[in-house]
Design a protein around this motif. Structure first.
Motif, mmCIF file in Angstrom:
data_model
loop_
_atom_site.group_PDB
_atom_site.id
_atom_site.type_symbol
_atom_site.label_atom_id
_atom_site.label_comp_id
_atom_site.label_asym_id
_atom_site.label_seq_id
_atom_site.Cartn_x
_atom_site.Cartn_y
_atom_site.Cartn_z
ATOM 1 N N ASP A 40 0.852 -1.186 0.000
ATOM 2 C CA ASP A 40 0.000 0.000 0.000
ATOM 3 C C ASP A 40 0.890 1.240 0.000
ATOM 4 N N ILE A 41 0.827 2.032 -1.069
ATOM 5 C CA ILE A 41 1.700 3.206 -1.161
ATOM 6 C C ILE A 41 0.975 4.509 -0.833
ATOM 7 N N ARG A 42 -0.233 4.407 -0.317
ATOM 8 C CA ARG A 42 -0.994 5.617 -0.007
ATOM 9 C C ARG A 42 -0.425 6.347 1.204
ATOM 10 N N ASP A 43 -0.792 7.596 1.296
ATOM 11 C CA ASP A 43 -0.439 8.438 2.426
ATOM 12 C C ASP A 43 -1.092 7.872 3.691
ATOM 13 N N TYR A 52 -7.622 -0.154 5.106
ATOM 14 C CA TYR A 52 -6.545 -0.749 4.325
ATOM 15 C C TYR A 52 -6.760 -2.249 4.204
ATOM 16 N N ILE A 53 -6.033 -2.849 3.290
ATOM 17 C CA ILE A 53 -6.113 -4.290 3.071
ATOM 18 C C ILE A 53 -5.363 -4.975 4.212
ATOM 19 N N PRO A 54 -6.034 -5.858 4.963
ATOM 20 C CA PRO A 54 -5.350 -6.539 6.068
ATOM 21 C C PRO A 54 -4.101 -7.270 5.574
ATOM 22 N N GLY A 55 -3.017 -7.075 6.290
ATOM 23 C CA GLY A 55 -1.764 -7.741 5.938
ATOM 24 C C GLY A 55 -0.930 -7.004 4.906
ATOM 25 N N ALA A 56 -1.468 -5.950 4.305
ATOM 26 C CA ALA A 56 -0.698 -5.196 3.308
ATOM 27 C C ALA A 56 0.449 -4.468 4.003
ATOM 28 N N GLY A 62 6.874 8.033 -1.400
ATOM 29 C CA GLY A 62 8.135 8.769 -1.469
ATOM 30 C C GLY A 62 9.383 7.966 -1.148
ATOM 31 N N MET A 63 9.237 6.781 -0.560
ATOM 32 C CA MET A 63 10.405 5.986 -0.171
ATOM 33 C C MET A 63 10.565 4.682 -0.949
ATOM 34 N N ILE A 64 9.642 4.378 -1.848
ATOM 35 C CA ILE A 64 9.633 3.062 -2.507
ATOM 36 C C ILE A 64 10.975 2.691 -3.134
ATOM 37 N N GLU A 65 11.509 3.535 -3.966
ATOM 38 C CA GLU A 65 12.749 3.195 -4.674
ATOM 39 C C GLU A 65 13.881 2.890 -3.693
ATOM 40 N N PHE A 66 13.918 3.630 -2.593
ATOM 41 C CA PHE A 66 14.970 3.438 -1.604
ATOM 42 C C PHE A 66 14.744 2.188 -0.768
ATOM 43 N N TRP A 67 13.492 1.876 -0.464
ATOM 44 C CA TRP A 67 13.182 0.687 0.329
ATOM 45 C C TRP A 67 13.395 -0.589 -0.478
ATOM 46 N N VAL A 68 13.191 -0.527 -1.790
ATOM 47 C CA VAL A 68 13.353 -1.700 -2.653
ATOM 48 C C VAL A 68 14.824 -1.978 -2.963
ATOM 49 N N ASP A 69 15.616 -0.942 -3.083
ATOM 50 C CA ASP A 69 17.025 -1.061 -3.488
ATOM 51 C C ASP A 69 17.863 -1.703 -2.383
ATOM 52 N N PRO A 70 18.406 -2.914 -2.635
ATOM 53 C CA PRO A 70 19.188 -3.590 -1.594
ATOM 54 C C PRO A 70 20.480 -2.848 -1.237
ATOM 55 N N HIS A 89 -0.486 -0.945 -4.610
ATOM 56 C CA HIS A 89 -1.747 -0.240 -4.852
ATOM 57 C C HIS A 89 -1.736 1.135 -4.208
ATOM 58 N N CYS A 90 -2.549 2.017 -4.791
ATOM 59 C CA CYS A 90 -2.815 3.339 -4.235
ATOM 60 C C CYS A 90 -4.331 3.461 -4.183
ATOM 61 N N ALA A 91 -4.859 4.663 -4.269
ATOM 62 C CA ALA A 91 -6.308 4.838 -4.201
ATOM 63 C C ALA A 91 -6.988 4.528 -5.531
ATOM 64 N N SER A 92 -6.426 5.009 -6.633
ATOM 65 C CA SER A 92 -7.105 4.864 -7.925
ATOM 66 C C SER A 92 -6.300 4.127 -8.991
ATOM 67 N N GLY A 93 -5.081 3.755 -8.679
ATOM 68 C CA GLY A 93 -4.256 3.037 -9.644
ATOM 69 C C GLY A 93 -3.312 3.923 -10.432
ATOM 70 N N TRP A 94 -3.322 5.208 -10.190
ATOM 71 C CA TRP A 94 -2.435 6.112 -10.942
ATOM 72 C C TRP A 94 -1.021 6.100 -10.374
ATOM 73 N N ARG A 95 -0.915 6.355 -9.071
ATOM 74 C CA ARG A 95 0.423 6.371 -8.446
ATOM 75 C C ARG A 95 1.068 5.001 -8.502
ATOM 76 N N SER A 96 0.269 3.960 -8.303
ATOM 77 C CA SER A 96 0.851 2.615 -8.307
ATOM 78 C C SER A 96 1.311 2.212 -9.705
ATOM 79 N N ALA A 97 0.633 2.672 -10.744
ATOM 80 C CA ALA A 97 1.077 2.368 -12.109
ATOM 81 C C ALA A 97 2.452 2.981 -12.363
ATOM 82 N N ILE A 98 2.601 4.254 -12.016
ATOM 83 C CA ILE A 98 3.887 4.929 -12.212
ATOM 84 C C ILE A 98 4.960 4.295 -11.331
ATOM 85 N N THR A 99 4.600 3.938 -10.123
ATOM 86 C CA THR A 99 5.546 3.304 -9.204
ATOM 87 C C THR A 99 6.054 1.983 -9.754
ATOM 88 N N VAL A 100 5.141 1.141 -10.211
ATOM 89 C CA VAL A 100 5.542 -0.171 -10.721
ATOM 90 C C VAL A 100 6.394 -0.028 -11.988
#
Length: 134
Positions: A40-43, A52-56, A62-70, A89-100
């Motif tokens: 879940d990448i939402r604010d 939120y989705i349980p277990g997500a 803002g931190m995704i690239e840094f958290w993913v990079d080993p 996922h985000c709220a509408s699929g816009w941020r998550s599309a760009i993120t992925v």
């Protein structure tokens, strides 16, 4: 204001053209799958407001690239699990599309929830809220 080289809408369209999109009912069916990591990448305020989705795993955009990079000092082990399917996922699929799309450019394989959390509850997906923790 100077004109942009590309609009946000075009960035989303370009990302969606090259990433895996998962429909809401399909991700609902995967919620209990131990080989699927929902991110879940939402604010935090969005999560508080709508649940939120349980277990997500919550990873603010803002931190995704840094958290993913080993090699990053901010790396999170959740992103180092081999054999897992990551679905952002985000709220509408816009941020998550760009993120992925960005993560795929980095070499990290992932998918995203096409319509975002906005259709999750309508399709019968489980929702947790912070007050549920008490």
């Amino acid at each position: 204001m100077p004109s942009l080289k590309i609009s946000a809408a075009q960035m989303v369209a370009n990302a969606r053209a090259r990433i895996e999109e998962i429909e809401t009912p399909d991700l609902i069916a995967m919620v209990e799958d131990p080989n699927v990591v929902i991110v879940d990448i939402r604010d935090p305020r969005e999560r508080e407001r709508t649940g939120y989705i349980p277990g997500a795993f919550h990873a603010p955009r803002g931190m995704i690239e840094f958290w993913v990079d080993p090699d990053s000092p901010y790396h999170k082990d959740v992103f180092a699990q081999e054999g897992k399917k990551y679905v952002f996922h985000c709220a509408s699929g816009w941020r998550s599309a760009i993120t992925v799309a960005t993560l795929q450019d980095m070499g990290f394989d992932a998918a995203h929830l096409k319509e975002g959390f906005s259709t999750w509850e309508k399709h019968g997906g489980p929702v947790a809220r912070d007050e549920d923790k008490s």
